[in-house]
Design an enzyme around this catalytic site. Sequence first.
Site, PDB file in Angstrom:
ATOM      1  N   ARG A 297       0.711  -1.418   0.134  1.00 19.12           N
ATOM      2  CA  ARG A 297      -0.263  -0.254  -0.032  1.00 19.12           C
ATOM      3  C   ARG A 297       0.865   1.329   0.055  1.00 19.12           C
ATOM      4  NH1 ARG A 297      -1.886  -4.658   3.595  1.00 19.12           N
ATOM      5  NH2 ARG A 297       0.074  -5.104   1.752  1.00 19.12           N
TER       6      ARG A 297
ATOM      7  N   VAL B 260       4.627 -12.746   1.373  1.00 16.14           N
ATOM      8  CA  VAL B 260       4.755 -11.098   2.651  1.00 16.14           C
ATOM      9  C   VAL B 260       3.313 -10.714   2.536  1.00 16.14           C
ATOM     10  CG1 VAL B 260       4.992  -9.879   3.885  1.00 16.14           C
ATOM     11  CG2 VAL B 260       6.815 -11.702   4.244  1.00 16.14           C
ATOM     12  N   GLU B 261       2.825  -9.942   1.172  1.00 16.38           N
ATOM     13  CA  GLU B 261       1.798  -9.318   0.715  1.00 16.38           C
ATOM     14  C   GLU B 261       0.523 -10.492   0.823  1.00 16.38           C
ATOM     15  OE1 GLU B 261       0.677  -6.410   1.028  1.00 16.38           O
ATOM     16  OE2 GLU B 261       3.354  -5.305   1.380  1.00 16.38           O
ATOM     17  N   SER B 262       0.521 -11.522   0.754  1.00 15.23           N
ATOM     18  CA  SER B 262      -0.906 -12.235   0.975  1.00 15.23           C
ATOM     19  C   SER B 262      -0.865 -13.370   0.455  1.00 15.23           C
ATOM     20  CB  SER B 262      -1.370 -11.192  -1.200  1.00 15.23           C
ATOM     21  OG  SER B 262      -0.461 -12.670  -2.220  1.00 15.23           O
TER      22      SER B 262
END
Length: 429
Positions: A2, A143-145
């Site tokens: 983000r 890590v993100e999803s």
Amino acid sequence: MRYFSLLCGSALLAASHANAELIINGQPSSGTTITTTANPTFSPNSNFQSCLANLRSQAMASGVSGTTYDRYTQNLSPDYSVISKLDYQPEFSTPIWDYLSGLVDDERVAKGRQMLAQHRDVLNRVAIAYGVPAETVVAVWGVESNFGDISGKYPLLQALGTLSCEGRRQSYFRGEFFATMRILQRGDLREEQLKGSWAGAFGHTQFMPSTYEELAVDFDGDGRRDLVSSTSDALASTANFLKKRGWQTGMPWGFEVQIPQGVSVNGESRRNKKSLSSWVNRGFTRVDGTPIIQGNLSDSTQAGLMMPAGENGPAFLVFKNFDAIYAYNAAESYALAIAHLSDRLQGKGNFQTAWPTDDAGTSRAERREIQNYLLSKGYAIGDADGLVGDKTRQAIQQEQIKLGLSPTGRAGQQILNAFRNQAAKQMMQ
């Protein structure tokens, strides 16, 4: 990822940590574990439809056509639950060893290696095109999803529309709201595909809409930049982000070092970079005792000293590539998780210096073990999914009190071992 600043207790919770922390703890975080409770006193400051009507001219000035704006706002309803997430209050803090133990565990390493093999052709082409190693790209994805398994459930238009009309940082969220409409207007994605975090990040590697507009690429050649359904586009866009933020091909992100005894490191930081020759002259070596300057590094290469747990924990010399990862989400703990996972995917081991704690963190498998014990005791904590949220922490606190332990609510090694001992005693009775 983000694309706005991470903060601890300032006006806006950084969305980048929302999914990273969701994967390990089930709550948004800014490098710490946070429990979020709804604000029962919240009441809308405006009529939502009137607010949307007033935003129409701003949207059109940003490149959204009137037809597009009317289409996507005509039946749009607010979701005021996102305001409570914006206005969270921290109740629990998680040290970095807890944060990393959940994000970089054997499960994620194994799944990451599987993804490396499964998408090897695409990742090789991405590495050639952008100069970013496959392991780093896959680490961001993991890590993100969790490699696309957890990408968020909030309809972006609803969440961003609400945040555009209520709460703090409305101006920022309006920009993301309008960017979402421009994406739809261009035809790259459909409205039903645009679901993500409460703050607007979406897709395999969690781009904010404005970052999508700037840096997403069509790598599979179908004419659309699709970070939701196209793994190729998502991986290439992630590499493009890192390249545009200063990634240097062939250089390391950093490495663990040994701080020489008696050498002052006051004032040193990731940002306060010095030449490697100066670190060598002060007696620094890699943690395994080998020389600092190896491979493509030179005497003049600039590096900063990072000590995420102070002088008694692991220390790292970090380079511009660490800064590029940091740009993906402005938190050193997050960037270190990405960097460490990328190393593990390359076959490297854990950090050699122990974290300064007598209660080390737990993996997701160990957290599921803790939750299964709590479920066996009748606690209504939901599924044993390894995501340590408010209910799990409260149950841990209650058990810690019964066992005469400090009621921290932490799902660490101490409570895990205590539960194992209790289970063993019960089996012997």
